[in-house]
Design a protein around this motif. Structure first.
Motif, PDB file in Angstrom:
ATOM      1  N   GLU A   1       0.866  -1.182   0.000  1.00 18.73           N
ATOM      2  CA  GLU A   1       0.000   0.000   0.000  1.00 18.73           C
ATOM      3  C   GLU A   1       0.900   1.228   0.000  1.00 18.73           C
ATOM      4  O   GLU A   1       1.978   1.218   0.593  1.00 18.73           O
ATOM      5  CB  GLU A   1      -0.894  -0.004   1.238  1.00 18.73           C
ATOM      6  N   TRP A   2       0.423   2.303  -0.665  1.00 18.23           N
ATOM      7  CA  TRP A   2       1.329   3.450  -0.892  1.00 18.23           C
ATOM      8  C   TRP A   2       1.145   4.519   0.176  1.00 18.23           C
ATOM      9  O   TRP A   2       0.374   5.461   0.037  1.00 18.23           O
ATOM     10  CB  TRP A   2       1.112   4.033  -2.287  1.00 18.23           C
ATOM     11  N   HIS A   3       1.879   4.341   1.269  1.00 17.98           N
ATOM     12  CA  HIS A   3       1.927   5.374   2.303  1.00 17.98           C
ATOM     13  C   HIS A   3       3.307   5.325   2.954  1.00 17.98           C
ATOM     14  O   HIS A   3       4.074   4.372   2.759  1.00 17.98           O
ATOM     15  CB  HIS A   3       0.817   5.202   3.347  1.00 17.98           C
ATOM     16  N   LYS A   4       3.622   6.353   3.704  1.00 20.06           N
ATOM     17  CA  LYS A   4       4.988   6.561   4.168  1.00 20.06           C
ATOM     18  C   LYS A   4       5.525   5.389   4.980  1.00 20.06           C
ATOM     19  O   LYS A   4       6.672   4.965   4.782  1.00 20.06           O
ATOM     20  CB  LYS A   4       5.062   7.872   4.978  1.00 20.06           C
TER      21      LYS A   4
ATOM     22  N   GLU B   1       6.140   9.280  -1.084  1.00 19.20           N
ATOM     23  CA  GLU B   1       4.700   9.134  -0.815  1.00 19.20           C
ATOM     24  C   GLU B   1       3.859  10.063  -1.688  1.00 19.20           C
ATOM     25  O   GLU B   1       2.726   9.731  -2.057  1.00 19.20           O
ATOM     26  CB  GLU B   1       4.428   9.426   0.656  1.00 19.20           C
TER      27      GLU B   1
ATOM     28  N   LYS C   1       2.616   5.628  -7.071  1.00 19.21           N
ATOM     29  CA  LYS C   1       3.449   4.435  -6.961  1.00 19.21           C
ATOM     30  C   LYS C   1       3.974   4.021  -8.330  1.00 19.21           C
ATOM     31  O   LYS C   1       5.153   3.658  -8.485  1.00 19.21           O
ATOM     32  CB  LYS C   1       2.652   3.294  -6.317  1.00 19.21           C
TER      33      LYS C   1
END
Length: 467
Positions: free
Chosen positions: A407-410, A453, A457
């Protein structure tokens, strides 16, 4: 317009539309505006457009745009001198009728001959009074075909003295000045005459202007006296020097106010910086326009020239960049990106601005950073050679693969980077710097996970696989 003595403080700025509004005039406008606001008074914008050969509508529009950008709102104006010719003529007629002005028929050739003779005798150049009426004096015959000028009959004795708001008491003897031309042959008034009539009619109480006008002031004071008009208080401001130590002016090194807007400066930062070029309030460096208005009472004005310091302006602007509302900052950066053909919504830019603003002194610098999110990056050959080595490429491929499945988060980005570092026995800089070079086009950025972030992505993976 009232000609009665005003009990309300009234200031003005009166630029000539023969070019852009430059920094010295902007500072004068700021001081005039702040002084009026401090005293609950009024601020007037007047356009001195009697230089017909050089005045342009483009310059007028640039002046108005500069005033608007700086936020120096005026209570009256713009008032144009060329729309007041009938008024000037009426005052001239009055002065002639009262014996305080006269028509002069000297030709340009005669005036040149007069100057040459004075030069030969080692005398100061001045009009010799050929057409000045005096008791018992016989004037020459009026020549045919010569369109006269009108000269002001300046007093020949006594001193002109005023208490300058900046310089203190100034005295100039009337023998130092001669009979000024107040109307040209074409009927258009000269600066020194029109400005007096304007300030009289507009009940101007305080005049801030550059100290290059000191030599004009005695003539103007004598014209005020001849009209029976109340004198304004004069404040002659020292010049601003450029990097070369010479006067900053339209003709030498000055840049238009609107150019600073284009270059990513904030109006409040420009006002803050300009205010300190000749005025101070203790050791305060950063303050709002509202604070300046509350402090600006006409004292603490410097008598010495100020030095324009681009680096200091950039520092001041950087402080304001850090403080301003991020929605507004994002909107300004969006406009800068649009100039580069990049369309980006301010809402999308807000978190990016928040991340990068501490590194930037202008919105142009911010746009330089944020363009990497929207346009292709081109890392330098030197950085590619130094950091994206054959040794590190397998780890970059592994990181791209790892990113594809998260998943694309920090937090997830950070965990993926640490996992690849561990699997390939690397230190953080050995992987992070090549990632920065490939994805961002440069080796140094804020925290890598926070930077990544804000990319999609897919774009990050695409740039990593391009190694």
């Amino acid at each position: 317009m009232s000609q009665q003595a005003s009990t309300t403080v009234r200031t003005r700025i009166a630029p000539s539309p023969t070019g852009f509004l430059h920094l010295g005039t902007a500072r004068t406008a700021l001081y005039s505006w702040a002084y009026a606001r401090h005293h609950g008074g009024q601020f007037v914008l007047r356009i001195e457009d009697t230089d017909l050969a050089r005045s342009t509508q483009d310059s007028v529009e640039q002046i108005l745009a500069s005033m608007k950008w700086l936020g120096l709102e005026y209570d009256e104006g713009p008032i144009y001198q060329m729309q007041r010719l009938e008024r000037y003529q009426a005052v001239v007629d009055q002065l002639i009728a009262e014996g305080k002005a006269y028509r002069c028929y000297c030709t340009p050739e005669q005036l040149e001959s007069m100057k040459a003779a004075q030069d030969a005798r080692g005398e100061k150049r001045r009009y010799d009074g050929t057409w000045r009426p005096e008791a018992g004096k016989e004037l020459p015959a009026v020549p045919e075909g010569v369109q006269p000028v009108v000269r002001f009959k300046n007093p020949v004795d006594g001193d002109v003295t005023w208490n300058d708001l900046v310089k203190g008491p100034i005295t100039i003897n009337n023998r130092e000045i001669d009979d000024l031309i107040i109307v040209r042959p074409d009927g258009v008034p000269t600066y020194n005459f029109a400005v007096v009539v304007d300030d009289w009619d507009m009940s101007i109480t305080h005049v801030f202007r550059g100290d290059e006008h000191i030599n004009n002031t005695p003539w103007q004071i004598n014209i005020f006296h001849a009209l029976g008009a109340k004198l304004p208080v004069f404040g002659h401001l020292p010049i601003i020097l450029g990097d070369d130590g010479q006067k900053l002016s339209k003709r030498r090194g000055a840049v238009s106010v609107t150019a600073y807007e284009d270059d990513g400066y904030l109006p409040e930062a420009m006002l803050n910086y300009l205010s300190r070029l000749g005025w101070s309030h203790g050791d305060d460096e950063l303050f709002s326009s509202e604070q300046m208005v509350s402090w600006f009472d006409g004292t603490h004005l410097s008598k010495s020239p100020s030095q324009w310091d681009p680096a200091k302006l950039e520092w001041v602007n950087g402080q304001y960049i850090k403080q301003i509302d991020e929605a507004r900052l994002a909107s300004l950066v969006s406009a800068q990106l649009a100039k580069r053909g990049i369309q980006a919504e301010a809402a999308q830019l807000q978190p990016m601005c928040a991340l990068f603003k501490d590194r930037c002194a202008t919105t142009v610098a911010l746009a330089d950073w944020l363009s990497m999110y929207f346009a292709a990056v081109t890392p330098s050959a030197e950085e590619l050679t130094a950091h994206v080595t054959d040794t590190i490429k397998p780890a970059l491929t592994a990181l791209a693969d790892k990113f594809a499945g998260i998943e694309w988060h920090k937090a997830a980005i950070q965990a993926a980077i640490k996992e690849v570092i561990g699997a390939h026995a690397l230190k953080m800089p050995q992987l992070a710097i090549p990632v920065r070079v490939l994805v961002c086009g440069r080796a140094q950025t804020p925290s890598l996970d926070a930077v990544l972030e804000l990319f999609s992505k897919e774009k990050v993976i695409e740039r990593l696989r391009g190694a």
